[in-house]
Every structure is written in structure tokens, then in C-alpha cells.
Design an enzyme around this catalytic site. Structure first.
Site, PDB file in Angstrom:
ATOM      1  N   LYS A 128       0.846  -1.189   0.000  1.00 53.10           N
ATOM      2  CA  LYS A 128       0.000   0.000   0.000  1.00 53.10           C
ATOM      3  C   LYS A 128       0.884   1.242   0.000  1.00 53.10           C
ATOM      4  O   LYS A 128       1.671   1.461   0.925  1.00 53.10           O
ATOM      5  CB  LYS A 128      -0.908   0.020   1.224  1.00 53.10           C
TER       6      LYS A 128
ATOM      7  N   GLY B  32      -7.716   9.023  10.537  1.00 54.84           N
ATOM      8  CA  GLY B  32      -7.864   9.117  11.990  1.00 54.84           C
ATOM      9  C   GLY B  32      -8.917  10.098  12.464  1.00 54.84           C
ATOM     10  O   GLY B  32      -9.107  10.271  13.666  1.00 54.84           O
TER      11      GLY B  32
ATOM     12  N   ALA C  31      -9.529   5.351   4.973  1.00 54.59           N
ATOM     13  CA  ALA C  31      -9.330   6.447   5.923  1.00 54.59           C
ATOM     14  C   ALA C  31     -10.577   7.294   6.154  1.00 54.59           C
ATOM     15  O   ALA C  31     -11.323   7.606   5.226  1.00 54.59           O
ATOM     16  CB  ALA C  31      -8.189   7.377   5.486  1.00 54.59           C
ATOM     17  N   GLY C  32     -10.760   7.635   7.418  1.00 54.81           N
ATOM     18  CA  GLY C  32     -11.812   8.566   7.798  1.00 54.81           C
ATOM     19  C   GLY C  32     -13.118   7.915   8.232  1.00 54.81           C
ATOM     20  O   GLY C  32     -14.024   8.603   8.702  1.00 54.81           O
TER      21      GLY C  32
ATOM     22  N   ASN D 135      -8.722   1.733  10.184  1.00 50.07           N
ATOM     23  CA  ASN D 135      -7.921   1.397  11.345  1.00 50.07           C
ATOM     24  C   ASN D 135      -8.514   2.022  12.612  1.00 50.07           C
ATOM     25  O   ASN D 135      -8.984   1.344  13.527  1.00 50.07           O
ATOM     26  CB  ASN D 135      -6.488   1.861  11.123  1.00 50.07           C
ATOM     27  N   THR D 136      -8.538   3.366  12.631  1.00 51.68           N
ATOM     28  CA  THR D 136      -8.877   4.068  13.868  1.00 51.68           C
ATOM     29  C   THR D 136     -10.298   3.783  14.355  1.00 51.68           C
ATOM     30  O   THR D 136     -10.537   3.708  15.563  1.00 51.68           O
ATOM     31  CB  THR D 136      -8.680   5.591  13.671  1.00 51.68           C
TER      32      THR D 136
HETATM   33  C1  LIG Z   1      -4.294   1.754   8.279  1.00 48.35           C
HETATM   34  C2  LIG Z   1      -3.955   2.478   7.074  1.00 48.35           C
HETATM   35  O1  LIG Z   1      -3.367   1.893   6.201  1.00 48.35           O
HETATM   36  C3  LIG Z   1      -4.232   3.924   6.907  1.00 48.35           C
HETATM   37  O2  LIG Z   1      -4.542   4.252   5.622  1.00 48.35           O
HETATM   38  C4  LIG Z   1      -5.113   4.647   7.820  1.00 48.35           C
HETATM   39  O3  LIG Z   1      -4.671   4.538   9.117  1.00 48.35           O
HETATM   40  C5  LIG Z   1      -6.582   4.389   7.720  1.00 48.35           C
HETATM   41  O4  LIG Z   1      -7.254   5.495   8.198  1.00 48.35           O
HETATM   42  P1  LIG Z   1      -8.186   5.459   9.481  1.00 48.35           P
HETATM   43  O5  LIG Z   1      -7.287   5.207  10.645  1.00 48.35           O
HETATM   44  O6  LIG Z   1      -8.856   6.792   9.495  1.00 48.35           O
HETATM   45  O7  LIG Z   1      -9.159   4.331   9.276  1.00 48.35           O
END
Ligand SMILES: CC(=O)[C@@H](O)[C@H](O)COP(=O)(O)O
Length: 260
Positions: free
Chosen positions: A100, A161, A187-188, A209-210
Site C-alpha cells: 500500500k 484518523g 481512511a476517515g 484502522n482508527t
Molecule cells: C491503516 C492504514 O493503512 C491507513 O490508511 C489509515 O490509518 C486508515 O485510516 P483510518 O485510521 O482513518 O481508518
């Protein structure tokens, strides 16, 4: 079977999750298991995958024999840095080439630097990497990255995040409509309904992730996300009923009503 195909490999889960921000590797393991995810991202610069001998390693908690690792370039702010990081990952993981790519613009927003991202993607694709690429929700850039040879494009829902959810579903829709490779929102995402909305729009998967690691109960949230992604996907495949703007239609038939 409704599988997600990435670089020729089939996955039954459309939820991809990050392995950072958990209390410890045991919590990471339990959340990953509960999520049903088969692809997990690994921040090469921040996670021990054998570089620090004698310290707890992700390799033990989330074994690469059971999961597809997706080494990422979190913390890289230039194409050169990202390229160097992924070459290191390939060495550490015995030639593993699915990666990635993320090149960030600034530490405050973590917004992608698309100029550096394109530069890095060109080099990495030529170098034999299968590149899944984090990008903005700009449809032109997403198409350009696909044309370079990236195996999946991953537009943001909102800032990494932030948990703000999907800020621009209209742009995501354009990206999805034009793409010939999987589109994975990355993300988000803040909560389960965000993931469901992404899938209902027609995204091929969601990476987060977050929202899981930062939840009050990460393992329970992992379970919620698994169901949300599945529900959103089924709703997309089923096809939404046509919207009737400001015009109601009764749920029960009106023909043959007594007294009519
Ligand atoms: C885990 C990862 O590869 C990232 O792109 C990112 O941390 C994802 O974003 P969120 O933490 O907002 O879900």
C-alpha cells in the site's frame, strides 16, 4: 461467490484493516479475527515484523501464513522515502510484492501528496510491485493512478484518523463509475454506517484502522464493521429502490378497499 479480486487473488472479505493503534498485539489479534479481514495493513516504519529481534512481533499475533500483509508507507512524505520503505518491506517479507502506497502532504492533515504519490507509483509499478494506492477523492488522479498500473485505488473518505465519515460521496461515485480496478475507501471511517454507505455506493471494499482500534470496545466494533461491510455490499447488489422525492406511495394496495 462474491469475491474481491486484487491483483488476481480472491478474497471473501471486503473489509481491510490496519494493525496499529491497539493496546497491544493481543488486542490487535482479537480485533483482526473478529473483523473477518483477510488483508491487514502493516506500517513498516512503526511495527516490529522482525526488525527488532527479541521484542513482541506482529508476525506472531497476526501470522502472515493466515493473512495477506499489506505493508504501507505510513509516515512517508516523499516519493523517494516511500519507495525506499517498500523495498525494505519486500526484503523483510521475502519478496512480498503487494503493497500500500501512501505519500503524505503534511503531518497536520495527513492529506495525500498526489504529485509525489504519482511519482512513486510509476517507479514501484515498473519495479514489479503490485501497488494499492491511497489517494485523494479526485477522480482524475484516481484514473491516472489506475493507468499507471496500480492494482487498486483507495480514495479517502475523510482525513486519516478523523472519523468524519464520507465527506464527498459524489466524487467517490465518479471514481467508482470510471474505475476498472477495485476502489477501496481508505481512511476517515468513523462508525459502521460509514462503512455501509461506502459499500452501498459501490465501493469494492473499505480499509480502516482508527474506527476499530479507537473504539471503546475494539473487538465489538470489529464485529460491527464486518456486518456493516457485508450489509452495504448486499444492499448494493440488491439495487436500491428508486427514490421518490417528496411523493409518498402507500405500502399497502389501495385497489379493492372496503368503502371505495
Ligand atoms: C491503516 C492504514 O493503512 C491507513 O490508511 C489509515 O490509518 C486508515 O485510516 P483510518 O485510521 O482513518 O481508518
Amino acid at each position: 461467490m462474491d469475491e474481491l479480486i486484487i491483483a488476481g487473488k480472491a478474497y471473501s472479505s471486503r473489509l481491510l484493516i490496519g494493525t496499529g493503534k491497539y493496546k497491544d498485539f493481543d488486542e490487535t489479534r482479537r480485533a483482526v479475527e473478529e473483523s473477518g479481514a483477510q488483508i491487514v495493513t502493516v506500517a513498516i516504519r512503526r511495527t516490529n515484523i522482525g526488525q527488532n529481534a527479541g521484542e513482541p512481533s506482529l508476525l506472531d499475533a497476526v501470522p502472515p501464513s493466515q493473512y495477506t500483509y499489506l505493508p504501507n508507507t505510513a509516515g512517508c512524505y516523499s516519493a523517494d522515502d516511500a519507495i525506499r520503505t517498500l523495498r525494505l518491506a519486500r526484503e523483510l517479507l521475502d519478496g512480498h510484492d503487494l503493497v500500500k502506497l501512501e505519500v503524505l502532504g503534511d503531518p497536520k492533515t495527513l492529506y495525500p501528496n498526489v504529485v509525489e504519490t504519482i511519482k512513486a507509483a510509476e517507479v514501484l509499478v515498473k519495479d514489479g510491485f503490485k501497488v494499492m494506492v491511497y489517494t485523494s477523492d479526485d477522480p482524475i488522479i484516481a484514473k491516472q493512478l489506475e493507468e499507471i498500473g496500480c492494482v487498486a485505488v483507495m480514495p479517502l473518505a475523510s482525513l486519516i484518523g478523523s472519523g468524519m465519515g464520507i465527506l464527498n460521496p459524489w466524487n467517490l461515485q465518479i471514481i467508482i463509475d470510471n474505475a476498472k480496478v477495485p476502489v477501496i475507501v481508505d481512511a476517515g471511517v468513523g462508525t459502521a454506517s460509514d462503512a455501509a454507505i461506502a459499500m452501498e455506493l459501490g465501493c469494492d471494499g473499505v480499509l480502516m484502522n482508527t474506527a476499530i482500534a479507537g473504539a471503546g470496545n475494539p473487538v465489538l466494533m470489529a464485529s460491527a464493521m464486518k456486518k456493516a461491510v457485508q450489509a452495504g455490499r448486499e444492499a448494493f447488489l440488491a439495487g436500491r429502490m428508486p427514490k421518490k422525492l417528496y411523493s409518498a406511495s402507500p405500502s399497502s394496495p389501495t385497489t379493492g378497499m372496503i368503502g371505495k
